[in-house]
Design a protein around this motif. Structure first.
Motif, mmCIF file in Angstrom:
data_model
loop_
_atom_site.group_PDB
_atom_site.id
_atom_site.type_symbol
_atom_site.label_atom_id
_atom_site.label_comp_id
_atom_site.label_asym_id
_atom_site.label_seq_id
_atom_site.Cartn_x
_atom_site.Cartn_y
_atom_site.Cartn_z
ATOM 1 N N ARG A 1 -0.687 -0.829 -82.280
ATOM 2 C CA ARG A 1 0.650 -0.414 -81.847
ATOM 3 C C ARG A 1 0.729 -0.342 -80.324
ATOM 4 O O ARG A 1 1.763 -0.652 -79.746
ATOM 5 C CB ARG A 1 1.016 0.941 -82.463
ATOM 6 N N ASN A 2 -0.353 0.055 -79.689
ATOM 7 C CA ASN A 2 -0.371 0.065 -78.230
ATOM 8 C C ASN A 2 -0.228 -1.347 -77.683
ATOM 9 O O ASN A 2 0.537 -1.578 -76.746
ATOM 10 C CB ASN A 2 -1.676 0.680 -77.720
ATOM 11 N N VAL A 3 -0.957 -2.265 -78.291
ATOM 12 C CA VAL A 3 -0.975 -3.630 -77.758
ATOM 13 C C VAL A 3 0.368 -4.325 -77.976
ATOM 14 O O VAL A 3 0.810 -5.125 -77.156
ATOM 15 C CB VAL A 3 -2.136 -4.430 -78.398
ATOM 16 N N GLU A 4 1.040 -3.985 -79.066
ATOM 17 C CA GLU A 4 2.291 -4.706 -79.343
ATOM 18 C C GLU A 4 3.508 -4.130 -78.602
ATOM 19 O O GLU A 4 4.593 -4.710 -78.670
ATOM 20 C CB GLU A 4 2.557 -4.786 -80.845
ATOM 21 N N ILE B 1 -1.766 -11.152 -64.135
ATOM 22 C CA ILE B 1 -2.349 -9.916 -64.653
ATOM 23 C C ILE B 1 -2.703 -9.060 -63.447
ATOM 24 O O ILE B 1 -3.395 -9.520 -62.531
ATOM 25 C CB ILE B 1 -3.596 -10.215 -65.513
ATOM 26 N N LEU B 2 -2.188 -7.831 -63.440
ATOM 27 C CA LEU B 2 -2.424 -6.912 -62.327
ATOM 28 C C LEU B 2 -3.289 -5.764 -62.812
ATOM 29 O O LEU B 2 -2.986 -5.147 -63.833
ATOM 30 C CB LEU B 2 -1.108 -6.325 -61.830
ATOM 31 N N GLY C 1 1.305 -8.473 -66.532
ATOM 32 C CA GLY C 1 0.484 -7.705 -67.464
ATOM 33 C C GLY C 1 -0.304 -6.679 -66.672
ATOM 34 O O GLY C 1 -1.024 -7.018 -65.747
ATOM 35 N N PHE C 2 -0.105 -5.400 -67.016
ATOM 36 C CA PHE C 2 -0.734 -4.332 -66.221
ATOM 37 C C PHE C 2 -2.011 -3.807 -66.868
ATOM 38 O O PHE C 2 -2.059 -3.628 -68.088
ATOM 39 C CB PHE C 2 0.206 -3.127 -66.099
ATOM 40 N N ALA D 1 -2.143 -6.473 -71.766
ATOM 41 C CA ALA D 1 -1.668 -7.193 -70.585
ATOM 42 C C ALA D 1 -1.499 -8.680 -70.882
ATOM 43 O O ALA D 1 -0.642 -9.353 -70.304
ATOM 44 C CB ALA D 1 -2.643 -6.986 -69.434
ATOM 45 N N LEU D 2 -2.316 -9.177 -71.804
ATOM 46 C CA LEU D 2 -2.285 -10.610 -72.117
ATOM 47 C C LEU D 2 -1.174 -10.993 -73.072
ATOM 48 O O LEU D 2 -0.781 -12.159 -73.133
ATOM 49 C CB LEU D 2 -3.594 -10.995 -72.826
#
Ligand code: ADP
Ligand code: MG
Lengths: 421, 229
Positions: B107-110, B168-169, B91-92, B160-161
């Motif tokens: 929409r960004n998160v999915e 997670i980076l 996860g970036f 990221a999650l």
């Protein structure tokens, strides 16, 4: 497998979404990009429409000649204009039809049905009281003429075998002649004058229109052969109209007729025929170069505009890829594969082209409609095959022009792309 | 109980050839990260932090050396396999350009779930839940342009999650934020760490590094120190 199929579906849905979004966000740019495709599609459809229309108009004209009639004449239709080649041929005689008909009757397997004589002149004028129509087409024939010609009567009747044999001074006239001389009034029963002879009008043909836009069948005055000879002399142009049994066996019929005619003319085997057997197909072969010319011009214009359009789209897509380098990097970081990115940009260029194609189709549909409304006689015809072809061409243009930039985008290095300013 | 490491790196090198000379961005790195590590990578500018981060995140592959992520040898993977690993295991959170500016938070998160082939309904559920976790449940239909810098980073953390990654980076996640907001973001990372996530972040700020439990210092592409705190 099932998972990757789903993945493909969701990714494609996402790509469609992005593409629509991108196009909406850059309306003017997208429109300018699509312009080449629009022009290309308009060119395709207008060309196709013109060819379709010519074909249709042509078929309508050929139907007037009859698909199942062949014509024996002094010169050939397929070498029209080369009259000198036929100048020295002996004139045909209308009496040949009697010989032909006897041969047909003796041969139960004949491909021919009946031969009808025709003697004609373009230089007839028709008078009724103080009205004159110049340049009518006078035609002397037998009572069997209707078997070899299209066109019904709108009133009256054709002449009888008795009238035919006696050369009675009766005439069946075309619609233009009837309206020209009698207007709305009934033509049948009136007396018209040609040269110094008087004819009783016994029938009127329904309006047929022009043959290839040149020769009008509505301009005819048809009379018994005897009446024609009494009026115009025996110097008219002779055509033997021969009805055949089956239009699919027109070649056999022609061969049979050729043999019969050679015997009538007493030609030795080595001698070239001194008459021509014509069929409507000859016109078709004359028209083909014109049609091919239109098609070639159309394909050239289409090809040019699609080419320019494709280059434009390729260019814009390259710019779009450049602008969105970081987006590509981000999407890759989040798990987009090469093909995902490839598809995303391909779908975008295909979508632009498809929208361009649709705009082009609507434009040419409106143009066709406008032409058809303004010039009802002009043959235009919009076909579903054209719509399909246009859409296929649009999609192909989209794929071809989008491929290079899309491949480019798909190969971008994610780490580099994310750092791109 | 000793767990097997999530990440093992042995003699890892990343060289860039710039015409005549080669830049040794990483020049022999040996590192291990265990599950639930909470580490900061520090070092001066140009010391190779981002390069290391890109390799850990499978955005880049090493010139030589081994990199084992969850038992898989990443150095041998092709592009599509790397994409898969990025999608499932990582996860970036970046310093800048974290979100696509024209689509809303949800929409960004999915996005990672689209590339994972998750159906739309589940995507929306999980994205909403992730946004709730970072305290942005009331902002799901907002676009990034309508958010503050801190909120954008929180959306990025939610993204990221979302695919339950192994690591997670975060590359300088607070680099563009003011102190107070930076502290908020670090609180979120600390909470995630307490919840069992493995977190590696890059920073050059000592007080940010203090939130973590391990500080790795890089210099000229090598590890200078690696201390638990
Ligand atoms: N794509 C690249 N091409 C050439 N040199 C690069 C590239 N990426 C990084 N470098 C170089 O590698 C070194 C380390 O860079 P980087 O990992 O970005 O450092 P940091 O993130 O610690 O500032 C720098 O000297 C940088 O110039
Ligand atoms: Mg850096």
């Amino acid at each position: 497998m099932k998972r990757s199929l789903k993945q493909f579906r969701y990714e494609t849905a996402e790509s469609l979404h992005i593409a629509l979004f991108q196009i909406r966000a850059n309306k003017i740019r997208s429109f300018l990009t699509a312009l080449g495709v629009i022009i290309g599609i308009v060119a395709i459809t207008m060309m196709g429409t013109a060819i379709n229309g010519i074909d249709r108009g042509f078929d309508k004209s050929l139907a007037m000649l009859g698909y199942d009639v062949i014509y024996v004449q002094k010169s050939s239709w397929s070498t029209m204009g080369q009259w000198w080649r036929y100048r020295n041929r002996a004139d045909l005689k209308t009496s040949y039809t009697e010989a032909i008909n006897r041969t047909i009757e003796d041969n139960p397997n004949s491909n021919l049905l009946v031969a009808v004589p025709q003697m004609s002149t373009y230089q007839a004028s028709v008078q009724y009281r103080d009205l004159t129509i110049e340049q009518a087409f006078a035609l002397g024939t037998s009572y069997r003429y209707p078997q070899t010609a299209s066109g019904d009567l709108s009133s009256g009747r054709f002449f009888t075998p008795t009238e035919s044999a006696a050369g009675t001074m009766v005439a069946v006239i075309g619609d233009d002649i009837a309206t020209g001389l009698f207007g709305e009034r009934e033509a049948v029963g009136n007396i018209i004058k040609m040269k110094n002879s008087r004819f009783r009008v016994i029938g009127v043909f329904r309006k047929q229109g022009k043959f290839l836009g040149l020769f009008s069948f509505d301009n005819q005055v048809i009379m018994p052969l005897g009446a024609f000879e009494k009026t115009f002399g025996k110097k008219g142009f002779v055509t033997l109209r021969v009805k055949i049994r089956d239009q699919k066996q027109v070649d056999d019929a022609k061969a049979e007729l050729l043999g019969i005619m050679r015997r009538i003319r007493r030609l030795p085997p080595q001698k070239e025929a001194d008459f021509s057997i014509n069929e409507q197909k000859a016109f078709k072969s004359q028209l083909d170069p014109i049609k091919n010319g239109i098609a070639a011009a159309g394909i050239f214009i289409t090809g040019m505009s699609l080419f320019v359009g494709a280059i434009g789209i390729m260019n814009i897509t390259f710019v779009s890829v450049k602008e969105r380098t970081r987006e590509i990097g981000l999407r890759k970081a989040l798990g987009a594969r090469r093909n995902t990115i490839l598809m995303q940009f391909l779908i975008e260029s295909v979508m632009i082209c498809l929208i361009g194609g649709l705009i082009g189709l609507v434009t040419s549909f409106l143009m066709t409609w406008a032409i058809a409304t303004a010039l009802p006689d002009f043959p235009v015809q919009f076909s579903p095959a054209l719509v399909f072809a246009s859409l296929v061409v649009s999609v192909a243009t989209g794929i071809i022009s989008g491929l290079a930039p899309a491949v480019n985008a798909s190969r971008l290095d994610p780490a580099d792309s994310l750092r791109y300013e | 109980m000793e767990t097997s490491p999530v990440i093992t790196m042995r003699d890892l090198k990343r060289h860039y050839s710039m015409g005549e000379e080669t830049v040794k961005a990483l020049d022999g790195v040996d590192l291990e990260f265990l599950k639930n590590d909470y580490a900061a990578i520090m070092g001066p500018s140009g010391s190779g932090k981002s390069t290391l981060m890109n390799i850990i995140g499978c955005l880049d592959t090493p010139t030589s050396g081994t990199y084992i992520l969850n038992g898989q040898n990443v150095a041998e993977m092709d592009d599509d396999e790397l994409a898969r690993v990025r999608n499932r295991e990582i996860g970036f959170v970046f310093q800048t350009f974290n979100l696509l500016p024209r689509i809303n938070c949800l929409r960004n998160v999915e996005l990672p779930l689209i590339y994972a082939g998750v159906n739309p309904r589940e995507r929306e559920e999980r994205a909403t839940e992730a946004l709730n976790r970072v305290g942005l449940g009331d902002r799901i239909t907002h676009k990034p342009t309508e958010l503050s810098g801190g909120q954008i980073q929180r959306v990025a953390i939610a993204r990221a999650l979302i695919n339950n990654p192994s690591i997670i980076l975060a590359d300088e996640p607070t680099g563009n934020l003011d102190t107070a907001t930076s502290q908020d973001i670090m609180e979120i990372f600390s909470d995630l760490s307490k919840a069992g996530n493995t977190i590696i972040l890059i920073t050059h700020e000592e007080d940010i590094a203090l939130y973590t439990r391990r500080i790795i210092r890089l210099r000229d592409g090598r590890i200078e120190s690696d201390k638990k705190q």
